[in-house]
Design an enzyme around this catalytic site. Structure first.
Site, PDB file in Angstrom:
ATOM      1  N   HIS A 103      -2.674  -9.656   7.757  1.00  0.00           N
ATOM      2  CA  HIS A 103      -3.224  -8.313   7.587  1.00  0.00           C
ATOM      3  C   HIS A 103      -4.726  -8.326   7.306  1.00  0.00           C
ATOM      4  CE1 HIS A 103      -1.850  -4.159   7.448  1.00  0.00           C
ATOM      5  NE2 HIS A 103      -2.756  -3.920   6.528  1.00  0.00           N
ATOM      6  N   ASP A 167      -1.033  -0.258  -1.675  1.00  0.00           N
ATOM      7  CA  ASP A 167      -0.480   0.900  -0.965  1.00  0.00           C
ATOM      8  C   ASP A 167       0.532   0.463   0.095  1.00  0.00           C
ATOM      9  OD1 ASP A 167      -1.984   2.698  -2.408  1.00  0.00           O
ATOM     10  OD2 ASP A 167      -3.591   2.813  -0.932  1.00  0.00           O
ATOM     11  N   GLU A 283      -4.747   8.366  -7.159  1.00  0.00           N
ATOM     12  CA  GLU A 283      -5.647   8.085  -6.041  1.00  0.00           C
ATOM     13  C   GLU A 283      -6.280   9.396  -5.582  1.00  0.00           C
ATOM     14  OE1 GLU A 283      -4.341   5.761  -2.747  1.00  0.00           O
ATOM     15  OE2 GLU A 283      -3.690   4.054  -3.973  1.00  0.00           O
TER      16      GLU A 283
END
Length: 525
Positions: A103, A167, A283
């Site tokens: 990633h 997340d 957030e």
């Protein structure tokens, strides 16, 4: 398995040798080492298959392509140590990069003319031991190759869970701990690197060490946030707490930046780990007329409310979204609403623009996956991701909003992906670790999570460069998260006062500069 067939191993090794010769820069003389490779236990676990090499040369960013010479599929940490030791003892060592779920954005887990270690291979050989929860449920020993989604599912079966997350949960434990691991829980519990008791690490000298704040502490603090420069994490001991059953999940919309940030900072000021009145997650993000109120992170707003939200976005061009969560269980289900009302009392969001959901805890934490599956079905997941992630001091956020959000971003009018904006408390981070953050007690993370086509990603990259140029010119003390730089001087500036220690630790734990060459810290000139 190839290791059961010496002849197959021999020919495989010879093929690998022919590829690996380019690593060390010599040809015939290295044939003398062929017997050494064949004698290694890992000979049958190295692959030079074209499709394997192709996969290892790419990452989620889809921007950088770097070709390794081989890929190692380890079945144990000892296999990794064997590879590192072989390279370390070679007259001309080759580079090694550990790759988890791939990633990274800019080739950070790649190894040009080196060997990529496919960490996920070890999952197949753990026989269910990759995630082991202590009998008292206070911690989990987790393989560095394990995904956080699997950690979540395994711990929930025991009624416990970690407290600090990312997340997106389809990332490896070793990968996030090598960076920091941040999300909406960070203001209260700190990043994931602040939630580790101990680790097993294989250094660049092939030493297999257990480290903690009290044992091999230099290595412990070096590796956490160390961008893979000092060792490969093969196990981490993660603290656990009793897991909630459900969450109250709210979003509130603002048309002014000062009210938005003031309320965020007020809410994160209640941040004690054991403070029952504190939020569990906070957030923020931007809603702009370049995109839908919903995005890949979650489908949250009721369709019936889309017209009035879009109307406000059209009017103000940018709407600021504050997102909070309060966990609850059977014991607190009758009091959670009252606690939330007390927390949100006096906030200055736009009247009538507060939205609420009540969902299972696991559904909330895994909220990004539904968007991922949707994008994959549309062929929009495996595309370039020219992301820019920043840490910005609180005192300079107003200037950043005026010049970047309302200036560069609106003028270029290309931003369609999520833009995250939320504050953190510096005291929740450990300055002994390698991760770099601004000096102020409160700082913000800003994430431009762009997706683009293969023919226009450079336009987003140009925007990123313009943003960084503005920050440098305006004297904003910005630090990049998931950083990438092209020169050693830029890295020295990035690490600032930590550079000397970072460099010393590199010479201590990876003196031949074998590990994580894709970060381009010590091998860019």
């Amino acid at each position: 398995m190839a290791v059961n067939f010496p002849i197959a191993v021999y020919f495989s090794a010879i093929f690998i040798i022919s590829r690996l010769m380019t690593i060390i820069g010599i040809s015939k003389p290295w044939i003398n080492n062929s017997a050494k490779i064949i004698a290694l236990d890992i000979a049958g676990k190295l692959s030079v298959d074209h499709s394997v090499i192709e996969s290892a040369s790419q990452d989620f960013g889809q921007i950088v392509k770097v070709i390794p010479e081989a890929v190692l599929y380890p079945s144990s940490p000892e296999d990794i140590a064997t590879l590192i030791k072989f390279s370390y003892n070679n007259s001309v060592p080759f580079s090694i990069a550990a790759k988890g779920h791939g990633h990274s954005i800019r080739g950070q887990a790649m190894a040009s003319k080196g060997v990529v270690v496919d960490m996920t291979s070890m999952k197949k050989h753990r026989n269910g031991t990759g995630i082991q929860i202590s009998t008292d449920g206070l911690y989990a020993d987790v393989g560095g190759e394990q995904l956080w989604i699997d950690v979540l599912n395994s711990t929930l079966e025991r009624g416990v869970a970690p407290v600090s997350w990312t997340d997106y949960l389809y990332l490896t434990v070793g990968g996030t701990l090598s960076n920091a691991g941040i999300s909406g829980q960070t203001f209260r519990y700190g990043p994931q690197i602040s939630n580790v008791y101990e680790m097993d690490v294989i250094t660049g000298k092939a030493d297999f060490l257990t480290c903690s704040p009290k044992k091999n502490s230099d290595l412990f603090y070096a590796v956490l946030g160390g961008l893979g420069q000092f060792g490969i994490i093969t196990r981490a001991r993660i603290p656990l707490q009793p897991a909630p059953r459900r969450v109250k999940w709210l979003r509130m919309l603002y048309n002014g930046f000062s009210a938005f940030t003031r309320d965020q900072e007020l809410l994160i000021s209640i941040n004690g780990r054991k403070d029952k009145t504190a939020l569990d997650y906070l957030e923020g993000s931007l809603l702009m007329d370049q995109g839908s109120p919903d995005n890949w992170r979650s489908s949250f707003f009721p369709p019936a409310d889309h017209p009035k939200i879009i109307s406000m976005i059209t009017k103000h061009r940018i709407i600021y979204c504050l997102e909070v969560v309060k966990n609850y269980d059977e014991q607190t289900k009758n009091t959670v609403d009252k606690e939330l009302q007390q927390l949100l009392k006096g906030l200055n969001y736009m009247p009538g623009f507060i939205f609420e959901k009540d969902v299972q805890y696991a559904e909330f934490l895994n909220r990004v996956q539904s968007g991922e599956l949707k994008l994959k079905s549309q062929g929009l997941w495996d595309v370039p991701h020219p992301w820019l992630n920043l840490f910005i001091p609180k005192s300079q956020m107003a200037d950043f909003n005026d010049s970047v959000f309302k200036g560069i971003v609106l003028e270029r009018n290309i931003t369609t992906g999520p833009v995250l904006v939320y504050p953190m408390n510096r005291k929740k981070w450990d300055d002994k670790m390698s991760a770099v953050i601004p000096d102020e007690e409160i700082f913000y993370t800003v994430g431009f999570l762009h997706s683009s086509g293969f023919d226009d990603w450079e336009a987003f990259d140009d925007q990123n460069k313009e943003i960084m140029q503005f920050c440098n010119k305006a004297g904003i003390g910005v630090k990049r998260y998931l950083p990438h730089y092209n020169t050693k001087e830029q890295w020295i500036h990035h690490f600032g006062s930590k550079w000397k220690t970072f460099q010393q630790r590199k010479h201590q734990f990876d003196p031949k500069m074998l590990l994580s060459p894709g970060q381009r810290i010590f091998n860019n000139n």
